[in-house]
Design an enzyme around this catalytic site. Structure first.
Site, PDB file in Angstrom:
ATOM      1  CD  GLU A 108      -1.586  -1.847   1.779  1.00 44.42           C
ATOM      2  OE1 GLU A 108      -0.538  -2.687   2.008  1.00 44.42           O
ATOM      3  OE2 GLU A 108      -2.381  -3.155   1.587  1.00 44.42           O
ATOM      4  CG  LEU A 269      15.497 -32.075  -5.404  1.00 45.46           C
ATOM      5  CD1 LEU A 269      15.220 -33.110  -4.540  1.00 45.46           C
ATOM      6  CD2 LEU A 269      14.479 -32.367  -6.789  1.00 45.46           C
ATOM      7  N   GLY A 356       5.917 -42.746  -8.263  1.00 49.40           N
ATOM      8  CA  GLY A 356       4.934 -43.195  -7.465  1.00 49.40           C
ATOM      9  C   GLY A 356       4.851 -43.489  -6.309  1.00 49.40           C
TER      10      GLY A 356
END
Ligand SMILES: NC(=O)C1=CN([C@@H]2O[C@H](COP(=O)(O)OP(=O)(O)OC[C@H]3O[C@@H](n4cnc5c(N)ncnc54)[C@H](OP(=O)(O)O)[C@@H]3O)[C@@H](O)[C@H]2O)C=CC1
Ligand SMILES: Nc1c(N[C@@H]2O[C@H](COP(=O)(O)O)[C@@H](O)[C@H]2O)[nH]c(=O)[nH]c1=O
Length: 620
Positions: A108, A269, A356
């Site tokens: 703001e 990663l 998976g």
């Protein structure tokens, strides 16, 4: 001047029953005391359209900070002057800003500064109600001082102790505040509201379900395989798709893989093509039968946590610890407990990049909220080639999980399908009336009686955290008065202050300039690890004094904080950090809780029941 009102984010190509639609139709209208609202005239279709476009823009602006520093909500503010007959939407915007991190100038304020005089009589669009907590009312003040006469809010703040406060403060200043779904109910707001929900989805999940927002991402071939039968998987998706993965990583607080993925892929990663936020890497391994050498054990790239079964390979645990890898034992290693651990650690969003087997386990445990599927136009075949999701125990297609609010995108030769497994919670139906909002009072603390925990700055007592945005004027390395943005900046810099070494001085400068406490902590901790010779020799014995000096200064600078501290009299203060066993209380109370002790010492000192010079170690 801000860029023109660009095309909004592409709408999903096909939409299953949308949670947004549901949100707009079920939101409860909240009867709230209104000051200026009575003067408002019924809004026309075209004014709704403008409001919706500009609110959407506020959400897009808020998204610019996503992942830069973590974890914090994404706030955006767009200021637009009143529309005249001939105006296009583009020409309305006079200022915009987004919050980079807690402790940096709020959205703001930035928007109001950009708008300058044009803000008088203008409308401010906020994707999220500002979190005007612990007396910091900069956001509200900026809008009031800028002369804003109307504020449009996409979402109320999802955290109960902040919700409604800023809206009430604005209204009491005579500003008309229109909240979507309460004061503005129109289907035209559907897309705008969706972007407001999406840009802070992690915060909303955290607030609603007390879990981090979890995204499962995988790359598969056109025949649905995530690797060849041999386990080889690099690469299925193309370079552009992998670039998108770096982006996703950069927006996450942690990335999770299973033991097999470490054994097969030796992944890194890291969000290596993205500057800024570095997510923590988490390996889930029951057996702890992991390689001695692995990219993930190089903690200079990023921090690594190995989550394992209690008692698993203690010798190997020690080896990992010597490399700087943190090992966390669980009684029963499972996705749900790991997620509550991540929640306790303050993570907002987690990216699952597992195979998976673990993916199925995580979906079955209902911890996955969204999926990203990168599909490459390739066929690999192989009866035993792994697939993205293992056994879920379903036998009928009617049992299949439907992805909601899904969308498709072409990324070079690949296709990206994304969709939600669980809808983003819309918290507005549980908005409390103004008098239900708790004030800071240990009696209404969500914590156990007599123990007040604090950790993240958004907690009820989050102002006790060293990351809280309370700048302190204290001497710097040259003895000159310097405005340290947070206690964390001051503390981290002091690891290197007093060293007669140009490199140590450069690190101190880096920390002084860090845009957020998270950044300051990251720089301080990594440099300490990389260059132990640059850390002052007496650090271990002086760090408590350094910390005490800084927090004492912080509390004496901000009387509202002192009042909050005194309001806890009789309670034990615990920094609920599950991993910092020196400053924090630890996961199971095993930490030394030195920050809590220092605060209690300060409290006693202010109350006059504790002499200023007594050793902290004897205080608790
Ligand atoms: N294309 C892609 O996007 C991706 C492909 N891959 C590929 O997938 C293959 C590996 O897949 P997958 O075997 O499923 O491997 P994962 O490593 O993802 O998951 C299985 C391992 O997770 C650990 N684990 C810990 N807790 C649990 C639990 N509660 N439930 C299930 N597992 C748990 C176990 O490790 P432990 O045995 O150590 O106890 C287990 O062996 C590799 O070929 C890899 O290249 C992997 C990731 C992404
Ligand atoms: N094979 C495959 C993926 N595999 C995922 O990426 C990890 C490797 O990450 P890094 O070592 O940082 O490059 C690997 O362990 C697995 O989780 N991802 C993709 O986007 N596309 C692909 O084709």
């Amino acid at each position: 001047m801000p860029p023109p009102l660009g095309a909004a984010a592409p709408a999903p190509a096909a939409t299953a029953p949308s949670f947004i639609h549901l949100a707009l139709s079920t939101r409860r209208r909240v009867p709230a005391p209104r000051a200026a609202a009575a003067a408002s005239v019924p809004a026309s279709h075209s004014s709704h359209e403008h409001d919706a476009l500009l609110l959407h823009r506020a959400a897009d602006v808020a998204d610019r900070s996503a992942g830069l520093t973590s974890p914090h909500p994404n706030f955006g503010c767009v200021i637009a002057r009143p529309k005249r007959e001939t105006d296009s939407a583009d020409s309305l915007v006079v200022g915009e800003g987004f919050l980079y991190a807690q402790g940096t100038p709020c959205a703001e304020l930035l928007a109001a500064q950009e708008a300058g005089e044009h803000a008088r009589g203008a409308t401010a669009y906020l994707n999220l109600e500002p979190g005007d907590c612990y007396g910091d009312s900069t956001a509200v003040r900026s809008l009031v001082q800028a002369g804003i006469t109307r504020v449009v809010v996409g979402l109320r703040h999802p955290l109960k102790h902040l919700r409604g406060k800023a809206i009430q403060a604005l209204r009491s200043e005579g500003i008309q505040v229109d909240v979507v779904g309460e004061d503005l109910q129109n289907i035209l707001f559907e897309e705008a509201l969706k972007s407001c929900l999406t840009v802070n989805a992690p915060l909303l999940y955290r607030a609603a379900f007390h879990v981090p927002f979890s995204v499962l991402k995988y790359a598969m071939t056109a025949d649905g395989k995530i690797a060849a039968s041999s386990g080889h998987a690099s690469w299925i998706s193309g370079k552009a798709s992998r670039g998108r993965v770096f982006e996703l990583r950069g927006r996450s607080d942690a990335i999770i893989v299973g033991g097999n993925t470490v054994r097969f892929d030796d992944p890194r990663l890291t969000a290596r093509h993205i500057k800024g936020h570095v997510p923590v890497r988490i390996v889930m391994s029951q057996s702890l039968n992991l390689p001695e050498e692995a990219n993930l054990w190089n903690v200079n790239d990023a921090y690594t946590i190995v989550a394992t079964q209690r008692g698993a390979r203690r010798d190997f645990q020690k080896k990992l610890a010597r490399k700087g890898v943190e090992v966390v034992e669980f009684d029963m290693l499972n996705p749900r407990d790991v997620m509550s651990y991540c929640y306790d650690r303050g993570y907002l969003s987690v990216l699952w990049e597992c195979g998976g087997t673990l993916a199925a386990s995580a979906i079955s445990a209902s911890v996955i909220h969204k999926v990203y599927v990168f599909m490459a136009p390739k066929i690999i075949g192989g009866l035993n080639a792994p697939t993205p999701v293992g056994e879920l125990g379903m036998s009928q297609m009617t049992q299949a999980i439907d992805l909601i609010d899904h969308s498709y995108e072409k990324i070079d030769r690949d296709m990206l399908l994304s969709g939600y497994i669980q809808p983003i919670p819309d918290l507005s139906p549980v908005i409390p009336s103004m008098d239900e909002i708790p004030s800071v009072d240990p009696e209404v603390s969500p914590y156990e009686t007599n123990i007040i925990s604090f950790y993240k700055t958004w907690d009820t007592f989050g102002a006790f955290s060293n990351f809280s945005p309370h700048p302190i004027h204290m001497p710097d390395e040259n003895g000159d008065s310097f405005m340290w943005p947070t206690v964390e900046h001051y503390y981290q810099a002091h690891k290197f202050i007093g060293m007669d070494n140009p490199e140590a001085r450069i690190i101190v400068q880096e920390i002084k300039l860090a845009k957020s406490p998270e950044e300051a902590a990251r720089i301080g901790r990594t440099r300490q690890k990389e260059f132990p010779e640059l850390v002052r020799a007496d650090w271990e014995t002086t760090k408590i004094d350094v910390m005490y000096r800084a927090i004492k200064h912080k509390f004496s600078t901000y009387p509202s904080l002192t009042n909050m501290l005194l309001s806890t009299a009789g309670s034990v203060l615990v920094e609920a950090s599950p991993h910092d066993l020196f400053w924090g209380g630890g996961r199971e109370g095993e930490g030394l809780n030195y920050l809590g002790r220092l605060l209690m010492q300060l409290r006693s000192e202010i109350l006059g029941t504790f002499p200023a010079s007594v050793e902290v170690g004897e205080a608790a």
